[in-house]
Motif scaffolding. Structure first.
Motif, PDB file in Angstrom:
ATOM      1  N   VAL A 212       0.862  -1.472  -0.059  1.00 52.92           N
ATOM      2  CA  VAL A 212      -0.039  -0.011  -0.143  1.00 52.92           C
ATOM      3  C   VAL A 212       0.838   1.313   0.014  1.00 52.92           C
ATOM      4  CG1 VAL A 212      -1.777  -1.134   0.997  1.00 52.92           C
ATOM      5  CG2 VAL A 212      -0.064  -0.026   2.410  1.00 52.92           C
ATOM      6  N   SER A 213       2.160   1.274   0.489  1.00 53.61           N
ATOM      7  CA  SER A 213       2.884   2.279   0.635  1.00 53.61           C
ATOM      8  C   SER A 213       3.951   2.432  -0.671  1.00 53.61           C
ATOM      9  CB  SER A 213       3.785   2.289   1.783  1.00 53.61           C
ATOM     10  OG  SER A 213       4.719   3.347   1.949  1.00 53.61           O
ATOM     11  N   PRO A 214       3.788   3.447  -1.335  1.00 53.64           N
ATOM     12  CA  PRO A 214       4.816   3.580  -2.671  1.00 53.64           C
ATOM     13  C   PRO A 214       6.199   3.846  -2.114  1.00 53.64           C
ATOM     14  CG  PRO A 214       3.404   5.532  -2.443  1.00 53.64           C
ATOM     15  CD  PRO A 214       2.638   4.457  -1.443  1.00 53.64           C
ATOM     16  N   GLU A 215       6.406   4.348  -1.026  1.00 56.28           N
ATOM     17  CA  GLU A 215       7.686   4.635  -0.334  1.00 56.28           C
ATOM     18  C   GLU A 215       8.390   3.062  -0.020  1.00 56.28           C
ATOM     19  OE1 GLU A 215       4.846   5.825   1.152  1.00 56.28           O
ATOM     20  OE2 GLU A 215       5.145   7.901   0.605  1.00 56.28           O
ATOM     21  N   LYS A 216       7.839   2.224  -0.367  1.00 51.84           N
ATOM     22  CA  LYS A 216       8.651   0.738  -0.197  1.00 51.84           C
ATOM     23  C   LYS A 216       9.213   0.222  -1.409  1.00 51.84           C
ATOM     24  CE  LYS A 216       6.365  -0.802   4.242  1.00 51.84           C
ATOM     25  NZ  LYS A 216       5.751  -2.068   4.774  1.00 51.84           N
ATOM     26  N   GLU A 217       9.090   1.054  -2.398  1.00 52.92           N
ATOM     27  CA  GLU A 217       9.483   0.610  -3.810  1.00 52.92           C
ATOM     28  C   GLU A 217      11.128   0.008  -3.757  1.00 52.92           C
ATOM     29  OE1 GLU A 217       9.517   1.365  -8.583  1.00 52.92           O
ATOM     30  OE2 GLU A 217       8.394   2.619  -7.230  1.00 52.92           O
ATOM     31  N   ASP A 218      11.916   1.181  -3.051  1.00 52.50           N
ATOM     32  CA  ASP A 218      13.289   1.098  -3.010  1.00 52.50           C
ATOM     33  C   ASP A 218      13.553  -0.144  -2.325  1.00 52.50           C
ATOM     34  OD1 ASP A 218      13.635   3.089  -4.870  1.00 52.50           O
ATOM     35  OD2 ASP A 218      14.160   4.625  -3.298  1.00 52.50           O
ATOM     36  N   LEU A 219      13.043  -0.332  -1.195  1.00 57.60           N
ATOM     37  CA  LEU A 219      13.093  -1.416  -0.375  1.00 57.60           C
ATOM     38  C   LEU A 219      13.150  -2.646  -1.084  1.00 57.60           C
ATOM     39  CD1 LEU A 219      13.924  -1.827   2.758  1.00 57.60           C
ATOM     40  CD2 LEU A 219      11.612  -1.770   3.184  1.00 57.60           C
ATOM     41  N   ALA A 220      11.770  -2.645  -1.850  1.00 55.32           N
ATOM     42  CA  ALA A 220      11.213  -4.033  -2.569  1.00 55.32           C
ATOM     43  C   ALA A 220      12.496  -4.331  -3.339  1.00 55.32           C
ATOM     44  CB  ALA A 220      10.046  -3.681  -2.801  1.00 55.32           C
ATOM     45  N   ARG A 221      12.947  -3.255  -4.310  1.00 58.38           N
ATOM     46  CA  ARG A 221      13.723  -3.651  -5.249  1.00 58.38           C
ATOM     47  C   ARG A 221      15.237  -4.096  -4.921  1.00 58.38           C
ATOM     48  NH1 ARG A 221      11.827  -2.656 -10.381  1.00 58.38           N
ATOM     49  NH2 ARG A 221      10.098  -1.422 -10.511  1.00 58.38           N
ATOM     50  N   ALA A 222      15.424  -3.613  -3.610  1.00 59.32           N
ATOM     51  CA  ALA A 222      16.718  -4.141  -3.218  1.00 59.32           C
ATOM     52  C   ALA A 222      16.636  -5.406  -2.585  1.00 59.32           C
ATOM     53  CB  ALA A 222      17.194  -3.220  -1.833  1.00 59.32           C
ATOM     54  N   ALA A 223      15.579  -5.896  -2.302  1.00 59.16           N
ATOM     55  CA  ALA A 223      15.336  -7.367  -1.673  1.00 59.16           C
ATOM     56  C   ALA A 223      15.176  -8.275  -3.098  1.00 59.16           C
ATOM     57  CB  ALA A 223      14.209  -7.387  -0.886  1.00 59.16           C
ATOM     58  N   GLY A 224      15.024  -7.850  -4.259  1.00 53.14           N
ATOM     59  CA  GLY A 224      14.881  -8.597  -5.275  1.00 53.14           C
ATOM     60  C   GLY A 224      13.706  -8.710  -6.282  1.00 53.14           C
ATOM     61  N   ALA A 225      12.860  -7.579  -5.939  1.00 58.75           N
ATOM     62  CA  ALA A 225      11.654  -7.321  -6.615  1.00 58.75           C
ATOM     63  C   ALA A 225      11.911  -6.637  -8.103  1.00 58.75           C
ATOM     64  CB  ALA A 225      10.664  -6.478  -6.332  1.00 58.75           C
ATOM     65  N   THR A 226      11.560  -7.288  -9.142  1.00 62.25           N
ATOM     66  CA  THR A 226      11.701  -6.586 -10.800  1.00 62.25           C
ATOM     67  C   THR A 226      10.573  -5.629 -10.879  1.00 62.25           C
ATOM     68  OG1 THR A 226      10.588  -8.470 -11.575  1.00 62.25           O
ATOM     69  CG2 THR A 226      12.770  -8.936 -11.215  1.00 62.25           C
ATOM     70  N   GLU A 227       9.704  -5.812 -10.168  1.00 65.85           N
ATOM     71  CA  GLU A 227       8.504  -4.738 -10.379  1.00 65.85           C
ATOM     72  C   GLU A 227       7.658  -4.219  -8.956  1.00 65.85           C
ATOM     73  OE1 GLU A 227       7.933  -3.939 -13.653  1.00 65.85           O
ATOM     74  OE2 GLU A 227       8.984  -5.726 -14.705  1.00 65.85           O
ATOM     75  N   PHE A 228       7.257  -3.421  -8.966  1.00 64.93           N
ATOM     76  CA  PHE A 228       6.408  -2.872  -8.041  1.00 64.93           C
ATOM     77  C   PHE A 228       5.129  -2.209  -8.206  1.00 64.93           C
ATOM     78  CE2 PHE A 228       5.488   0.207  -4.694  1.00 64.93           C
ATOM     79  CZ  PHE A 228       5.749  -0.471  -3.503  1.00 64.93           C
ATOM     80  N   VAL A 229       4.218  -2.804  -7.349  1.00 65.53           N
ATOM     81  CA  VAL A 229       2.697  -2.326  -7.758  1.00 65.53           C
ATOM     82  C   VAL A 229       2.068  -1.701  -6.554  1.00 65.53           C
ATOM     83  CG1 VAL A 229       0.329  -3.054  -8.229  1.00 65.53           C
ATOM     84  CG2 VAL A 229       2.280  -3.797  -9.455  1.00 65.53           C
ATOM     85  N   VAL A 230       1.607  -0.469  -6.453  1.00 66.19           N
ATOM     86  CA  VAL A 230       1.063   0.001  -5.378  1.00 66.19           C
ATOM     87  C   VAL A 230      -0.279  -0.385  -5.195  1.00 66.19           C
ATOM     88  CG1 VAL A 230       0.217   2.287  -4.248  1.00 66.19           C
ATOM     89  CG2 VAL A 230       2.436   2.306  -5.678  1.00 66.19           C
ATOM     90  N   ALA A 231      -0.747  -1.264  -4.364  1.00 61.87           N
ATOM     91  CA  ALA A 231      -2.168  -1.793  -3.991  1.00 61.87           C
ATOM     92  C   ALA A 231      -3.197  -0.751  -4.194  1.00 61.87           C
ATOM     93  CB  ALA A 231      -2.214  -2.368  -2.572  1.00 61.87           C
TER      94      ALA A 231
END
Length: 360
Positions: A212-231
């Motif tokens: 739900v938080s767009p601020e978590k995109e960088d955190l998610a990508r650092a963990a391995g996400a190739t894509e990020f979707v705001v709920a």
């Protein structure tokens, strides 16, 4: 000995930082000085009554530390040993253990109902989820310990006790992600970040993080996400758009809300698999109609503790850590003291950050 601890006086009450009296370890028990303890959503669920716990209690179940002393009959550990707390030790004799499903052990939490310490006024204290990690020291049964892996910082090793075993197990044991498959992880908290890294270890192709938080995109990508979707209301459609309109092969739900579970299921392809890790309340009702269950041929399954056998899985995880495939530091977004736990609870409720780590 008197130590400081975060005490839950009653369900729904604020935590109190107080001095408690710990006994010396009895037969089969070990006293541990905590190095660190992760603040998990399960602790929040215990404090607000979503999950039951005898009170007053010292919560905290994700911890690591050093053995201080041992009781009579303890042979596996000695003072000075580095250990990880195991909050769900299998009994080895119940029906689930007989099937090899130790994560479903019927007796794993029996210790949580036994008094383990006293408050300053002499009243009883219970160990939340067996191990009472929100304290400078704790006394636990020998079976509630695992050797800390060599080469892993002892404070970060606390995360192995729950977040990493759960996230890794959800991907590798429950969903059984295969190389080249696509994965969506719902909820970028501590467990979600571990699941994202584990999907990368499993050689997933597309790895979608949803939060739900767009601020978590960088955190998610650092963990391995190739894509990020705001709920949003279009999350399932957005994920299908990223996967050739098919949907992902696997969805891992780390939130525990009915709407998120339903969306995760809808985000998978025909024949896809959804693993539910998040712990929701009884009021969270999920609905499906009979026709769609037949038509889509999808699988929806629960996942307890990542379907993990800690004795089997911890060495595998440790090998990935030493190889650099997993990074515990990515999970930690703040380091706090005991008095920072209530604020960490508030951040979890607000959907902020990854894992808060209490460092002693």
């Amino acid at each position: 000995m008197v130590v400081r601890a975060a005490v839950l006086p009653a369900v729904g009450s604020p935590l109190e930082i107080a001095e408690i009296e710990l006994p010396e370890p009895g037969p089969g028990q070990v006293r541990v000085r905590l190095a660190a303890a992760g603040v998990c959503h399960s602790d929040l669920s215990l404090s607000n009554g979503t999950m039951r716990v005898p009170v007053p209690a010292v919560l905290g179940h994700e911890g690591s530390g050093t053995v201080v002393s041992v009781g009579e009959g303890v042979e596996a550990y000695a003072p000075g040993d580095a250990v990880v707390l195991n909050w769900a030790p299998a009994c080895g004799s119940c029906h689930a253990c007989g099937l090899g499903e130790v994560w479903l052990c019927a007796n794993a939490l029996n210790g949580a109902g036994a008094v383990y310490a006293r408050r300053s006024d002499g009243s009883d204290l219970y160990p939340g989820l067996n191990v009472a990690a929100f304290a400078e020291e704790t006394v636990v049964a020998e079976k509630c310990l695992l050797p800390a892996p060599e080469g892993v910082p002892l404070d970060e090793a606390a995360l192995l006790g729950c977040a990493v075993l759960t996230g890794y197990g959800a991907v590798h044991n429950s969903a059984r992600v295969r190389p080249g498959e696509s994965v969506a992880v719902f909820g970028v908290g501590g467990v979600g970040l571990a699941a994202l890294q584990s999907a990368r270890v499993a050689e997933a192709s597309t790895i979608v993080a949803v939060d739900v938080s767009p601020e978590k995109e960088d955190l998610a990508r650092a963990a391995g996400a190739t894509e990020f979707v705001v709920a949003s209301e279009t999350t399932a459609k957005d994920i299908r758009a990223l996967t050739g309109r098919q949907g992902v092969d696997v969805a891992v739900e780390c939130v525990g809300r009915a709407v998120t579970i339903r969306t995760a299921w809808e985000s998978t392809r025909r024949g896809g698999r959804t693993t539910v890790v998040g712990i929701g309340g009884k009021d969270q009702q999920v609905s499906f109609n009979a026709l769609e269950i037949f038509h889509w041929g999808r699988t929806l399954s629960g996942c307890v503790y990542g379907d993990s056998d800690p004795a089997r899985d911890l060495p595998r995880i440790a090998a990935h850590l030493r190889e650099g495939a997993l990074d515990l530091g990515v999970l930690v977004t703040e380091r706090i003291g005991l008095d920072g736990i209530p604020a960490a609870f508030d951040n979890m409720i607000a959907g902020k950050g990854g894992r808060a780590l209490v460092v002693f």
